[in-house]
Design an enzyme around this catalytic site. Sequence first.
Site, short mmCIF file in Angstrom:
data_model
loop_
_atom_site.label_atom_id
_atom_site.label_comp_id
_atom_site.label_asym_id
_atom_site.label_seq_id
_atom_site.Cartn_x
_atom_site.Cartn_y
_atom_site.Cartn_z
N GLN A 32 0.82 -1.22 0.00
CA GLN A 32 0.00 0.00 0.00
C GLN A 32 0.85 1.26 0.00
O GLN A 32 0.46 2.29 -0.55
CB GLN A 32 -0.93 0.01 1.21
N ASP A 68 -6.87 1.37 12.38
CA ASP A 68 -8.10 0.69 12.01
C ASP A 68 -9.00 0.46 13.22
O ASP A 68 -10.21 0.34 13.07
CB ASP A 68 -7.79 -0.64 11.34
#
Length: 363
Positions: free
Chosen positions: A203, A244
């Site tokens: 990512q 997250d």
Amino acid sequence: MNVDITDLKTVRLSQDGSAVIILDQTCLPGSEVYVSLSSAEEIWEAIYRLKVRGAPAIGIAAAYGIYVCSRQIAANTYGGFCSEFLRIKDYLASSRPTAVNLVAALDRMEKVVVAHSVNPVPEIVELLRVEAEAIRAEDAAACRKIGENCLSLLRPGMGILTHCNAGHLAVSEYGTALAPVYLGEERGYGFKVFADETRPLLQGARLTAYELQKVGVDVTLICDNMASTVMRKGWVQAVVVGCDRVAANGAVANKIGTSGVAILARHYKIGTSGVAILARYYGIPFYVLGPTSTIDLNCPDGDSIVIEERNPKEITDMWYASRMAPEGVKAYNPAFDVTPHDLITAIITEKGIAYPPFRLEDF
């Protein structure tokens, strides 16, 4: 800036409300491909396969997605509508277990349904659209405020290391960890960003480097195992990462490899010569940035966070022209790790900055 990063629309609702439009992040950086999702199965698959990713963006996609699916429910009675709505909600929630925003957004949408049980079904569906748009707007406002709060801790010209992608592509606008970078770029701060490639899904290489370069930020891509080297050279004065899920005690689940960066940051001391010496307890600040929607007060600590394990092929096959590991070898592929609260300098949200000992209930 070369371009306005908000020109990239990560997640949006189609003009007629019949589909969720996402920028397919599995196609980046090679091409910008927008995909239309109109069924629960398509939305689930897009979230699971990381076509849309980043905790806030997943939440927004889920909110839009369950609205789109609600338009298709054939039931005319509230009971029939609610039963099918809850089935779809549970199905979408199963796509990614670690990011709290997914369930939080779906729970908000469920509250709309429950609170309007006496309304005709078409009115409930319209209220779901309004709520989904509110979730997106609140995220955009939160990201900007997170950026402002973090920017108050940074100085012009700093070297900043980040892990994974917590930028515009992961949210509605600007990002969480990258929001202060974008605001700093607009104001001439001249940050120098070091982006970990972030294995195994890359990512950092595919997304963070892509979006920062697109707007003209000074960004250097490094392999994950090079973080200690750039710290040792004195090139990094702050680490910024997203999150997250944040447990009640301040422990943070983020992309796998984050906790290692926190440990490195904690144990390097920048000397007057600019050379980092691995010797004693020290101080590159390690900042976690995220909206309050990622704080889960029902989760007491990091050990209570469910960590998603993904397909081993992401390690052995996915990014290679031919298999790069022997057939039959076992592979362990957790998507996230947990950074203990005592390695975190501050948790920065849209509502303020929390320092140890963390009192996240104040948010």
